[in-house]
Design a protein around this motif. Structure first.
Motif, PDB file in Angstrom:
ATOM      1  N   VAL A 172      50.149 -13.657 -26.345  1.00 20.75           N
ATOM      2  CA  VAL A 172      50.872 -14.866 -26.771  1.00 20.75           C
ATOM      3  C   VAL A 172      51.313 -15.673 -25.554  1.00 20.75           C
ATOM      4  N   ASN A 212      49.911 -19.390 -24.770  1.00 23.53           N
ATOM      5  CA  ASN A 212      50.838 -20.521 -24.697  1.00 23.53           C
ATOM      6  C   ASN A 212      50.762 -21.225 -23.345  1.00 23.53           C
ATOM      7  N   CYS A 225      47.981 -12.187 -32.879  1.00 24.49           N
ATOM      8  CA  CYS A 225      49.324 -12.705 -32.588  1.00 24.49           C
ATOM      9  C   CYS A 225      50.262 -12.506 -33.781  1.00 24.49           C
ATOM     10  N   TYR A 271      54.027 -13.865 -34.575  1.00 22.79           N
ATOM     11  CA  TYR A 271      53.773 -15.205 -34.056  1.00 22.79           C
ATOM     12  C   TYR A 271      52.724 -15.899 -34.902  1.00 22.79           C
ATOM     13  N   PHE A 298      52.090 -20.909 -29.923  1.00 20.55           N
ATOM     14  CA  PHE A 298      52.443 -19.833 -30.841  1.00 20.55           C
ATOM     15  C   PHE A 298      53.953 -19.698 -30.836  1.00 20.55           C
ATOM     16  N   ILE A 299      54.521 -19.668 -32.021  1.00 15.79           N
ATOM     17  CA  ILE A 299      55.992 -19.576 -32.143  1.00 15.79           C
ATOM     18  C   ILE A 299      56.352 -18.431 -33.094  1.00 15.79           C
TER      19      ILE A 299
END
Length: 68
Positions: A21, A25, A53, A58, A67-68
């Motif tokens: 991740v 990002n 992920c 995520y 990706f959050i």
């Protein structure tokens, strides 16, 4: 030469989801306008990336391009 460089790059993609991740990002922030662009360029399976992920909670947010 480019092929060899790309092959080395692909071998260095993190396998650990948390590190992956962070890696993704950073790439999305610095080099790619979308996950699709990143996956196409790096010859990655986008569904596999998203699934890996998601194992740690995520999800990809298109609006934020991360990706959050």
């Amino acid at each position: 030469f480019f092929f060899l460089f790309k092959e080395i790059l692909l071998m260095n993609i993190p396998n650990d989801p948390a590190i992956l991740v962070s890696f993704l990002n950073t790439k999305l922030r610095d080099y790619y306008s979308s996950l699709t662009d990143l996956c196409d360029d790096m010859e990655l399976n986008q569904d596999s990336i998203i699934e890996k992920c998601s194992l740690i909670g995520y999800r990809y947010d298109r609006d934020r391009n991360q990706f959050i």
